[in-house]
Motif scaffolding. Structure first.
Motif, mmCIF file in Angstrom:
data_model
loop_
_atom_site.group_PDB
_atom_site.id
_atom_site.type_symbol
_atom_site.label_atom_id
_atom_site.label_comp_id
_atom_site.label_asym_id
_atom_site.label_seq_id
_atom_site.Cartn_x
_atom_site.Cartn_y
_atom_site.Cartn_z
ATOM 1 N N TYR A 172 0.828 -1.206 0.000
ATOM 2 C CA TYR A 172 0.000 0.000 0.000
ATOM 3 C C TYR A 172 0.862 1.257 0.000
ATOM 4 C CZ TYR A 172 -3.336 3.506 1.704
ATOM 5 O OH TYR A 172 -4.106 4.639 1.855
ATOM 6 N N ARG A 211 0.270 3.756 -3.133
ATOM 7 C CA ARG A 211 -0.637 4.854 -2.796
ATOM 8 C C ARG A 211 -0.442 6.123 -3.648
ATOM 9 N NH1 ARG A 211 -1.699 7.605 3.176
ATOM 10 N NH2 ARG A 211 -3.505 8.847 2.521
ATOM 11 N N SER A 260 -6.484 2.564 6.737
ATOM 12 C CA SER A 260 -6.162 2.592 5.310
ATOM 13 C C SER A 260 -7.405 2.439 4.442
ATOM 14 C CB SER A 260 -5.151 1.490 4.973
ATOM 15 O OG SER A 260 -3.974 1.644 5.731
#
Length: 556
Positions: free
Chosen positions: A101, A105, A415
């Motif tokens: 992630y 991102r 998240s």
């Protein structure tokens, strides 16, 4: 011969070989080697005598591991162990999604190349025509009953639903009267709810009145024979997935003899494969007779309306996600995430509370890495977010999250909320006062989730189980045979989430491929081993080809 076999077996010296004659010549005599003068200090003196003793007794080899470890500790300050190669792990066996992630991102946030998938995912044509519900109800009266069947439904909301529908089918097949099923109090769900607390009992009885007799109690005249004690009634312990013919051969004679039989437990005690008449009763019970009680139905419909209001930017369309990341689910899976020592303590305690000794039996070996590779680990909220963003759902997508209490929710949900800020749960949509009557009843709370998921544009299942099993079929029943459900391949996800250096475009391409191979589109016809509760075609639905559909539209 090993080196230690060459050493003397006692403290006496071995005889030495005679010297060469040449060595005795004074001209050729070499200078003798310097002799060790012995230890100078007391510690050296003691160490020397100890080593000599070990050499003489051949016991130095017993202390070899100790000496080796001492050497390691002695030189710890001069030898670096941080440069040693890392241990080898099989691809997909380690939870690396947070690192993935962090890498994806920036590109994910700047990606505006495609429209939100919710507006395009269901644009497909059905060459085989549409399917519509077609469950025939009986219009003739019922013959005299052969007796009463009392079943005890175990498990959670949807496992109990299986029991109810199967009980209706068995009672109809045996021409018996069904007592309203009794729900077990389960140590995990801990819900004391009765049938009428969850389902509309009056509607259930009325819908089935021409097919199966249903009553709320056994006549006193019969119960007096058993001292009004149901536990004294003969109980059948039936094997899971038994054929309907077993009931005819084994249960039916006892029913005729006693006029009442008990079956406990009764969750998956009837085979999926059954004659059309039995399947029809299952369809009738599941898709028409079972309706949630008015309090549950009312709040569920209110939350559906609120979700549609919050999804105005997508024409009122929202997706629902069934997320199984409660503490007991994570503990039972034996998977390892990124919670370190605290997570281990929490999981060990949860396993001992829920399944005393099951995971600590002697000889039991658990391989978390293998469990993850095999796609058996529950997806974390972060992984669900990565999956959905990769499948084309953007930040403007409204999500309804159906779940119990997420384990370590503050850390794990952060998240997912960053990726989908419009996410809602029943606790966020409803006021505390609205939820209060259901708050301490897990099955009633699950029924509210079921209602909101049922009416979503897309349903995403992450772990399997009875909840998505029933929703999959119910949504097909409502949407013309189309599942409108995404069931990802978690084996492929485990490998993909392991590639922490993958680029966003490549990640997205592979996620779209996984979406295409899930149950997100297409009609599925039931096979003998399938359940009518997840695949209602053709037992509970009829097919209308395109020609018939277009003709009826023209006539209208």
């Amino acid at each position: 011969m090993h080196a230690y076999n060459r050493l003397p077996s006692s403290g006496q010296s071995s005889p030495s070989a005679p010297s060469s004659p040449r060595s005795r010549s004074p001209r050729r005599r070499s200078k003798p080697p310097p002799r060790f003068s012995g230890p100078k200090t007391l510690p050296q003196h003691l160490a020397w005598h100890f080593l000599s003793f070990l050499l003489q007794r051949q016991t130095i080899f017993l202390f070899a591991p100790f000496i080796y470890i001492s050497g390691i500790l002695l030189y710890m300050d001069t030898v670096s162990f941080y440069n040693l190669p890392a241990p080898h792990y099989a691809p997909g066996s380690i939870y690396r999604s947070p690192q993935l992630y962090g890498n994806l991102r920036p590109e994910m946030e700047s990606d505006s190349s495609t429209a939100d998938a919710i507006s395009t995912i269901w644009k497909n044509s059905y060459k085989g025509g549409e399917w519509r519900p077609c469950i025939d109800k009986s219009s003739r009266g019922l013959p005299e009953s052969n007796g009463y069947i009392y079943i005890e439904a175990n498990g959670g909301l949807n496992q109990q639903r299986t029991s109810i529908c199967n009980a209706v089918a068995v009672a109809g097949y045996l021409n018996a009267t069904l007592i309203i099923p009794h729900f077990h109090f389960h140590s995990i769900w801990r819900d004391p709810s009765k049938f009428s607390d969850i389902y509309d009992e009056e509607f259930f009885v009325k819908t089935l009145e021409n097919d199966v007799r249903v009553v709320d109690k056994v006549p006193d005249l019969i119960m007096e024979r058993f001292d009004n004690n149901m536990t004294k009634v003969y109980n059948f312990r039936i094997k899971a997935w038994s054929s309907i013919y077993y009931y005819g051969d084994t249960v039916h004679p006892k029913l005729l003899e006693e006029k009442i039989v008990r079956i406990s437990p009764f969750a998956n005690r009837l085979s999926f494969d059954a004659p059309p008449a039995v399947q029809r009763l299952r369809c009738l019970a599941n898709y028409e007779a079972l309706r949630f009680s008015n309090p549950i139905l009312s709040l569920g419909q209110t939350l559906v309306a609120r979700m549609k209001d919050r999804s105005a930017n997508n024409s009122g369309k929202y997706i629902s996600v069934h997320l199984r990341f409660e503490e007991d689910m994570v503990a039972f899976s034996c998977c390892i995430y990124d919670g370190g020592g605290k997570e281990k303590i929490d999981m060990d305690a949860a396993r001992e509370r829920g399944w005393r000794g099951k995971f600590t039996k002697r000889g039991k070996v658990i391989h978390p890495g293998a469990i993850r590779i095999n796609g058996k680990c529950p997806l974390t909220p972060l992984e669900v977010g990565l999956m959905l963003r990769g499948m084309g759902f953007g930040k403007s997508t409204s999500i309804y999250l159906a779940s119990g209490k997420i384990y370590d929710s503050e850390r794990h949900m952060k998240s997912l909320l960053e990726m989908f800020p419009l996410l809602q749960t029943k606790e966020m949509l409803a006021s505390p006062e609205e939820l209060a009557p259901f708050q301490n009843y897990s099955s009633r709370m699950a029924a509210i989730d079921y209602t909101v998921c049922l009416h979503s544009e897309v349903f995403v299942t992450t772990q399997g189980g009875n909840f998505p099993h029933f929703l999959l079929g119910h949504r097909r029943f409502l949407y013309g045979g189309h599942s409108k459900t995404i069931r990802p391949d978690k084996r492929k996800l485990a490998l993909l989430f392991d590639k922490t250096n993958i680029g966003w475009k490549s990640f997205k391409r592979q996620m779209l491929n996984i979406r295409a191979h899930s149950d997100s589109k297409g009609i599925e016809i039931k096979r003998p081993s399938d359940s009518v509760y997840s695949v209602p075609c053709p037992d509970c639905m009829c097919c209308s080809n395109k020609t018939d559909v277009s003709k009826s539209s023209s006539a209208a």
